[in-house]
Design a protein around this motif. Structure first.
Motif, short mmCIF file in Angstrom:
data_model
loop_
_atom_site.label_atom_id
_atom_site.label_comp_id
_atom_site.label_asym_id
_atom_site.label_seq_id
_atom_site.Cartn_x
_atom_site.Cartn_y
_atom_site.Cartn_z
N ASP A 1 0.82 -1.20 0.00
CA ASP A 1 0.00 0.00 0.00
C ASP A 1 0.86 1.26 0.00
OD1 ASP A 1 -2.44 1.23 -0.07
OD2 ASP A 1 -2.92 0.92 2.03
N PRO A 2 1.22 1.75 -1.19
CA PRO A 2 1.98 3.00 -1.22
C PRO A 2 1.13 4.14 -0.67
CG PRO A 2 1.24 2.40 -3.42
CD PRO A 2 0.86 1.26 -2.51
N THR A 3 1.79 5.21 -0.31
CA THR A 3 1.06 6.36 0.21
C THR A 3 0.17 6.92 -0.88
OG1 THR A 3 2.92 6.87 1.64
CG2 THR A 3 1.33 8.63 1.27
N PRO A 4 -1.14 7.03 -0.62
CA PRO A 4 -2.04 7.57 -1.64
C PRO A 4 -1.68 9.02 -1.94
CG PRO A 4 -3.28 6.58 0.18
CD PRO A 4 -1.84 6.65 0.60
N ASN A 5 -1.74 9.40 -3.22
CA ASN A 5 -1.46 10.80 -3.56
C ASN A 5 -2.75 11.61 -3.65
OD1 ASN A 5 -2.53 9.96 -6.01
ND2 ASN A 5 -0.64 10.23 -7.17
N VAL A 6 -3.89 10.96 -3.37
CA VAL A 6 -5.17 11.65 -3.29
C VAL A 6 -5.93 11.08 -2.10
CG1 VAL A 6 -5.36 12.17 -5.75
CG2 VAL A 6 -6.27 10.02 -4.90
N ARG A 7 -6.86 11.87 -1.57
CA ARG A 7 -7.67 11.37 -0.45
C ARG A 7 -9.00 10.88 -0.99
NH1 ARG A 7 -6.35 11.36 4.28
NH2 ARG A 7 -8.39 11.65 5.22
N ILE A 8 -9.34 9.65 -0.62
CA ILE A 8 -10.62 9.08 -1.05
C ILE A 8 -11.29 8.45 0.16
CG2 ILE A 8 -11.69 7.23 -2.40
CD1 ILE A 8 -9.71 7.69 -4.57
N ASP A 9 -12.51 8.87 0.42
CA ASP A 9 -13.33 8.23 1.45
C ASP A 9 -14.20 7.21 0.72
OD1 ASP A 9 -15.15 7.40 3.34
OD2 ASP A 9 -15.59 9.41 4.09
N VAL A 10 -13.85 5.93 0.87
CA VAL A 10 -14.52 4.87 0.12
C VAL A 10 -16.03 4.87 0.36
CG1 VAL A 10 -14.67 2.37 -0.20
CG2 VAL A 10 -12.46 3.45 0.02
N LYS A 11 -16.44 5.25 1.56
CA LYS A 11 -17.88 5.24 1.88
C LYS A 11 -18.64 6.36 1.16
CE LYS A 11 -17.30 3.16 6.45
NZ LYS A 11 -15.86 2.98 6.48
N LYS A 12 -17.91 7.40 0.73
CA LYS A 12 -18.58 8.56 0.13
C LYS A 12 -18.04 8.86 -1.27
CE LYS A 12 -19.05 10.72 4.65
NZ LYS A 12 -18.57 11.78 5.51
N ILE A 13 -17.64 7.82 -1.96
CA ILE A 13 -17.04 8.02 -3.28
C ILE A 13 -18.05 8.62 -4.25
CG2 ILE A 13 -16.26 6.79 -5.33
CD1 ILE A 13 -14.76 4.93 -3.52
N ASP A 14 -17.61 9.65 -4.95
CA ASP A 14 -18.38 10.22 -6.05
C ASP A 14 -17.84 9.56 -7.32
OD1 ASP A 14 -19.71 11.64 -7.94
OD2 ASP A 14 -18.91 13.60 -7.36
N ASP A 15 -18.68 8.75 -7.94
CA ASP A 15 -18.26 7.96 -9.09
C ASP A 15 -17.59 8.80 -10.18
OD1 ASP A 15 -18.17 5.29 -9.92
OD2 ASP A 15 -19.79 5.64 -11.35
N THR B 1 -9.90 4.09 -10.77
CA THR B 1 -8.70 4.71 -10.22
C THR B 1 -8.85 6.22 -10.12
OG1 THR B 1 -7.67 4.97 -12.39
CG2 THR B 1 -7.19 2.93 -11.20
N LYS B 2 -8.05 6.77 -9.22
CA LYS B 2 -7.84 8.22 -9.14
C LYS B 2 -6.44 8.39 -8.58
CE LYS B 2 -9.49 12.60 -7.38
NZ LYS B 2 -10.48 13.32 -6.59
N GLY B 3 -5.60 9.04 -9.36
CA GLY B 3 -4.20 9.15 -8.93
C GLY B 3 -3.62 7.76 -8.79
N ASN B 4 -2.94 7.52 -7.66
CA ASN B 4 -2.38 6.19 -7.44
C ASN B 4 -3.25 5.36 -6.50
OD1 ASN B 4 -1.76 7.41 -4.97
ND2 ASN B 4 0.19 6.34 -4.79
N VAL B 5 -4.53 5.67 -6.45
CA VAL B 5 -5.47 4.90 -5.63
C VAL B 5 -6.35 4.08 -6.58
CG1 VAL B 5 -7.35 5.01 -3.95
CG2 VAL B 5 -5.47 6.65 -3.82
N LEU B 6 -6.42 2.78 -6.31
CA LEU B 6 -7.27 1.88 -7.08
C LEU B 6 -8.38 1.38 -6.15
CD1 LEU B 6 -6.36 -0.52 -9.79
CD2 LEU B 6 -7.61 -1.49 -7.88
N VAL B 7 -9.61 1.65 -6.54
CA VAL B 7 -10.76 1.24 -5.73
C VAL B 7 -11.40 0.03 -6.40
CG1 VAL B 7 -12.95 1.94 -4.69
CG2 VAL B 7 -11.14 3.64 -5.04
N ILE B 8 -11.50 -1.05 -5.65
CA ILE B 8 -12.10 -2.29 -6.14
C ILE B 8 -13.54 -2.33 -5.64
CG2 ILE B 8 -12.01 -4.81 -6.08
CD1 ILE B 8 -8.94 -4.32 -5.32
#
Length: 127
Positions: A4-18, A52-59
């Motif tokens: 888990d590299p340090t995310p370069n963006v902040r994402i709240d998985v519970k409140k993701i805006d598609d 994805t957004k930045g270096n964050v991959l949401v499954i």
């Protein structure tokens, strides 16, 4: 870390805006690679997709079991991260979200138990 590299963006998985996320076009390739690296866990991603957004991959997985595996089993996270790196060529911070509600999960579990009972497969659940 490797998983888990340090995310370069902040994402709240519970409140993701598609609309903030881009489709991961190579998700099927990642799943094929993951099956080679961790065949026991790969089935838990059937029907999943990723964005994805930045270096964050949401499954996005229909299977709550996968979400638990990703959080609790280091081998699952490491092998999935390796599959992603092998296909996409970079490391991503992994996040996961279940697309099935608790009630839907319960209904699916009940259907599975009923199918097992109807097939005369022994279960720990009594009718």
């Amino acid at each position: 870390s490797e998983t888990d590299p340090t995310p370069n963006v902040r994402i709240d998985v519970k409140k993701i805006d598609d609309e903030e996320l881009a489709d991961c076009d190579r998700w099927e390739d990642i799943l094929e690679e993951y099956k080679k690296l961790n065949p026991a866990s790969a089935g838990s991603l059937d029907g999943s997709f990723a964005k994805t957004k930045g270096n964050v991959l949401v499954i996005f997985s229909q299977n709550r079991f996968f979400i638990d595996l990703l959080k609790s089993n280091r081998d699952t996270a490491v092998s999935l991260s390796r599959a992603i790196f092998n296909v996409l060529g970079q490391k991503y911070a992994l996040r996961a979200r279940c697309t099935t509600t608790v009630e839907e999960q319960r209904t699916l579990a009940e259907q599975l138990v009923k199918k097992a009972l109807d097939s005369k497969i022994e279960t720990a659940v009594e009718k």
